[in-house]
Design an enzyme around this catalytic site. Sequence first.
Site, mmCIF file in Angstrom:
data_model
loop_
_atom_site.group_PDB
_atom_site.id
_atom_site.type_symbol
_atom_site.label_atom_id
_atom_site.label_comp_id
_atom_site.label_asym_id
_atom_site.label_seq_id
_atom_site.Cartn_x
_atom_site.Cartn_y
_atom_site.Cartn_z
ATOM 1 N N THR A 59 0.819 -1.210 0.000
ATOM 2 C CA THR A 59 0.000 0.000 0.000
ATOM 3 C C THR A 59 0.858 1.268 0.000
ATOM 4 O OG1 THR A 59 -1.470 1.275 1.437
ATOM 5 C CG2 THR A 59 -0.085 -0.310 2.532
ATOM 6 N N ASP A 60 0.275 2.369 -0.469
ATOM 7 C CA ASP A 60 0.986 3.661 -0.414
ATOM 8 C C ASP A 60 1.094 4.163 1.027
ATOM 9 O OD1 ASP A 60 -1.708 4.312 -0.015
ATOM 10 O OD2 ASP A 60 -1.746 5.933 -1.489
ATOM 11 N N GLU A 61 0.316 3.550 1.950
ATOM 12 C CA GLU A 61 0.302 4.052 3.330
ATOM 13 C C GLU A 61 1.642 3.853 4.039
ATOM 14 O OE1 GLU A 61 -3.397 3.294 5.416
ATOM 15 O OE2 GLU A 61 -4.451 3.024 3.524
ATOM 16 N N TYR A 121 -1.658 -0.553 10.998
ATOM 17 C CA TYR A 121 -1.814 -1.214 9.686
ATOM 18 C C TYR A 121 -0.628 -0.895 8.788
ATOM 19 C CZ TYR A 121 -3.229 -1.710 4.786
ATOM 20 O OH TYR A 121 -3.253 -2.010 3.433
ATOM 21 N N LYS A 145 2.369 -3.336 7.232
ATOM 22 C CA LYS A 145 2.629 -3.511 5.795
ATOM 23 C C LYS A 145 4.068 -3.094 5.468
ATOM 24 C CE LYS A 145 0.202 -4.651 2.877
ATOM 25 N NZ LYS A 145 -0.145 -5.989 2.335
HETATM 26 P P1 NAD Z 1 -9.494 -7.542 2.235
HETATM 27 O O1 NAD Z 1 -9.483 -7.251 3.689
HETATM 28 O O2 NAD Z 1 -10.739 -7.309 1.448
HETATM 29 O O3 NAD Z 1 -9.098 -9.086 1.992
HETATM 30 C C1 NAD Z 1 -8.045 -9.695 2.671
HETATM 31 C C2 NAD Z 1 -8.135 -11.191 2.412
HETATM 32 O O4 NAD Z 1 -7.059 -11.825 3.140
HETATM 33 C C3 NAD Z 1 -9.435 -11.850 2.914
HETATM 34 O O5 NAD Z 1 -9.951 -12.715 1.934
HETATM 35 C C4 NAD Z 1 -9.020 -12.603 4.160
HETATM 36 O O6 NAD Z 1 -9.799 -13.769 4.407
HETATM 37 C C5 NAD Z 1 -7.578 -12.963 3.826
HETATM 38 N N1 NAD Z 1 -6.789 -13.186 5.048
HETATM 39 C C6 NAD Z 1 -6.706 -12.381 6.134
HETATM 40 N N2 NAD Z 1 -5.943 -12.974 7.086
HETATM 41 C C7 NAD Z 1 -5.519 -14.161 6.570
HETATM 42 C C8 NAD Z 1 -4.699 -15.211 7.061
HETATM 43 N N3 NAD Z 1 -4.171 -15.174 8.291
HETATM 44 N N4 NAD Z 1 -4.454 -16.269 6.248
HETATM 45 C C9 NAD Z 1 -4.993 -16.329 5.017
HETATM 46 N N5 NAD Z 1 -5.797 -15.365 4.503
HETATM 47 C C10 NAD Z 1 -6.055 -14.295 5.269
HETATM 48 O O7 NAD Z 1 -8.266 -6.736 1.657
HETATM 49 P P2 NAD Z 1 -8.084 -5.992 0.252
HETATM 50 O O8 NAD Z 1 -8.620 -4.627 0.370
HETATM 51 O O9 NAD Z 1 -8.547 -6.870 -0.830
HETATM 52 O O10 NAD Z 1 -6.492 -5.870 0.209
HETATM 53 C C11 NAD Z 1 -5.700 -6.916 -0.351
HETATM 54 C C12 NAD Z 1 -4.241 -6.520 -0.275
HETATM 55 O O11 NAD Z 1 -4.019 -5.307 -0.976
HETATM 56 C C13 NAD Z 1 -3.743 -6.290 1.156
HETATM 57 O O12 NAD Z 1 -2.435 -6.801 1.253
HETATM 58 C C14 NAD Z 1 -3.749 -4.774 1.285
HETATM 59 O O13 NAD Z 1 -2.772 -4.352 2.215
HETATM 60 C C15 NAD Z 1 -3.406 -4.347 -0.122
HETATM 61 N N6 NAD Z 1 -3.911 -3.022 -0.525
HETATM 62 C C16 NAD Z 1 -5.238 -2.704 -0.343
HETATM 63 C C17 NAD Z 1 -5.694 -1.459 -0.784
HETATM 64 C C18 NAD Z 1 -7.154 -1.073 -0.655
HETATM 65 O O14 NAD Z 1 -7.513 0.064 -0.938
HETATM 66 N N7 NAD Z 1 -8.050 -1.976 -0.259
HETATM 67 C C19 NAD Z 1 -4.818 -0.544 -1.367
HETATM 68 C C20 NAD Z 1 -3.469 -0.922 -1.528
HETATM 69 C C21 NAD Z 1 -3.031 -2.160 -1.114
HETATM 70 P P1 TYD Z 2 -10.735 3.930 4.421
HETATM 71 O O1 TYD Z 2 -11.712 3.525 3.356
HETATM 72 O O2 TYD Z 2 -10.814 3.288 5.760
HETATM 73 O O3 TYD Z 2 -9.276 3.777 3.776
HETATM 74 P P2 TYD Z 2 -7.820 4.292 4.366
HETATM 75 O O4 TYD Z 2 -7.966 4.674 5.770
HETATM 76 O O5 TYD Z 2 -6.985 3.066 4.198
HETATM 77 O O6 TYD Z 2 -7.420 5.413 3.472
HETATM 78 O O7 TYD Z 2 -10.878 5.496 4.645
HETATM 79 C C1 TYD Z 2 -10.744 6.415 3.575
HETATM 80 C C2 TYD Z 2 -10.828 7.806 4.161
HETATM 81 O O8 TYD Z 2 -12.149 8.018 4.679
HETATM 82 C C3 TYD Z 2 -9.887 8.024 5.333
HETATM 83 O O9 TYD Z 2 -9.401 9.372 5.292
HETATM 84 C C4 TYD Z 2 -10.771 7.843 6.552
HETATM 85 C C5 TYD Z 2 -12.119 8.316 6.077
HETATM 86 N N1 TYD Z 2 -13.294 7.648 6.681
HETATM 87 C C6 TYD Z 2 -14.343 8.411 7.203
HETATM 88 O O10 TYD Z 2 -14.319 9.659 7.153
HETATM 89 N N2 TYD Z 2 -15.406 7.757 7.743
HETATM 90 C C7 TYD Z 2 -15.481 6.402 7.823
HETATM 91 O O11 TYD Z 2 -16.484 5.854 8.370
HETATM 92 C C8 TYD Z 2 -14.401 5.615 7.270
HETATM 93 C C9 TYD Z 2 -14.429 4.127 7.320
HETATM 94 C C10 TYD Z 2 -13.331 6.300 6.705
#
Ligand code: NAD
Ligand code: TYD
Length: 352
Positions: free
Chosen positions: A132-134, A157, A161
Site C-alpha cells: 500500500t501507499d500508506e 496497519y 505492511k
Molecule cells: P481484504 O481485507 O478485502 O481481503 C483480505 C483477504 O485476506 C481476505 O480474503 C481474508 O480472508 C484474507 N486473510 C486475512 N488474514 C488471513 C490469514 N491469516 N491467512 C490467510 N488469509 C487471510 O483486503 P483488500 O482490500 O482486498 O487488500 C488486499 C491486499 O491489498 C492487502 O495486502 C492490502 O494491504 C493491499 N492493498 C489494499 C488497498 C485497498 O484500498 N483496499 C490498497 C493498496 C493495497
Molecule cells: P478507508 O476507506 O478506511 O481507507 P484508508 O484509511 O486506508 O485510506 O478510509 C478512507 C478515508 O475516509 C480516510 O481518510 C478515513 C475516512 N473515513 C471516514 O471519514 N469515515 C469512515 O467511516 C471511514 C471508514 C473512513
Amino acid sequence: MQKSILITGGAGFIGSHVIRRFVNNYPGYTIVNADNLTYAGNLENLKDIETAPNYIFRKTDITDKESVMALFNDFSFDGVIHLAAESHVDRSITSPDEFIYTNIIGTVNLLNAFRSSAPGVTGKKLFYHISTDEVYGSLGRSGLFTEETPYDPKSPYSASKASSDHMVRAFGNTFGFHWIISNCSNNYGPNQFPEKLIPLTINNIKTNRQIPVYGRGENVRDWLYVEDHAAAIDLIFHNGVPGETYNIGGDNEWKNIDLVTLLCRIMDEKLGRDKGTSEKLITFVTDRAGHDLRYAIDCRKLKRDLGWKPSVNFREGLTRTVEWYLANNEWLERIVSGEYTQYYQQQYTRKS
Ligand code: NAD
Ligand code: TYD
C-alpha cells in the site's frame, strides 16, 4: 505455458478481482487461492469462476507455519502473488495484534516456504508482494509519493505492511530470489467490505443511516478502480523487473467530504430520491486517531516502463460500484449481519 501460481487472500476484495482476471485470461495456469476466510474473505466473490478447471481453493491460515509449508509441498508454485492481509486501519487501531500476526508473521511464513521451494539465485520464480501507499506515511497539501520516498508508516496497519515490505526485500536480497513489490493507493469497486469509506457510505445511504465523516472530511485520498489495480498486478507479474518496486495510483485525489457528497448525488439519482436527500445524512464524527492527512501517488514509473494506465474514470467507476451494491443486496445483507453489526456499534457509537 503451463504454470502454477499461488494467490493469497483471493477471497477478499482485491484478491477476488485478481483471481478472476488470472483464471479467465490464463487458462494454461493453475491458480491456487489460499485464504483463511476471515470476516473479510468471502467465497461468494468468486461464484462465477469457482468451477473453472484451472482454479483451486485451499483454506489456509498464513500465520500457521505448518499449513503454509504443506501448501508449498503439495504444489510446485512457479510464482506467488501475496495479497492476504488484515487491511482496515480502524481495526488496526482497536486491535493491532492481528495485523502483526497476519501481515508480518504470515508474510515471513510465506517467504520461508517460498525460499525452501525455490532455492538459489538461478531460480526464476517470482514472489510478488502487494502493498500500500500508506507505508510512505502522510503528505502535506502538496507533493507525491515516489518509489524513493522513505518509509514513514503512522498506523499499526501501515507499520505492519511496511514491515512486510522490508521482509520481502531482505529475504530476496539475503536468499537470492526474485521479488517485486507494488504500492497502491485506495481501491474502490464491487465486492469491497462495507467497513471502508465508499461501500460504508453506499450502504448507509441505502438504509437511511448517518454517514460518518471523520474530522471535517478534509483528508485526501487517491482512488483507483479495483479492476485497474488487477490489470496493473497482471502487467507487473508478467513484465515487471525483479528487485523493483512500482507505485500504482489513479491520479485521482479527493477530499473525503467532496467524495461523500458526490456519492450522495449518485445515490439520489439511482434511488430516485429528491436531490439533496442523502447529503442530509452526512455527520461529522470524532476523527480517527493519528489520521493521515493526504496520500497521493506518482506512478510515472509504471506508466513509462510497463505502459499501464488507469482505464476507468472516477464518475463512471463510482456509478458502476453503486449499481453493483444495489444489484447485490443479498451479498451485502449477509455481510452486514453478525460480526459487522458488532464492529459497527463499537466503531461508531462512541464517535457520534
Ligand atoms: P481484504 O481485507 O478485502 O481481503 C483480505 C483477504 O485476506 C481476505 O480474503 C481474508 O480472508 C484474507 N486473510 C486475512 N488474514 C488471513 C490469514 N491469516 N491467512 C490467510 N488469509 C487471510 O483486503 P483488500 O482490500 O482486498 O487488500 C488486499 C491486499 O491489498 C492487502 O495486502 C492490502 O494491504 C493491499 N492493498 C489494499 C488497498 C485497498 O484500498 N483496499 C490498497 C493498496 C493495497
Ligand atoms: P478507508 O476507506 O478506511 O481507507 P484508508 O484509511 O486506508 O485510506 O478510509 C478512507 C478515508 O475516509 C480516510 O481518510 C478515513 C475516512 N473515513 C471516514 O471519514 N469515515 C469512515 O467511516 C471511514 C471508514 C473512513
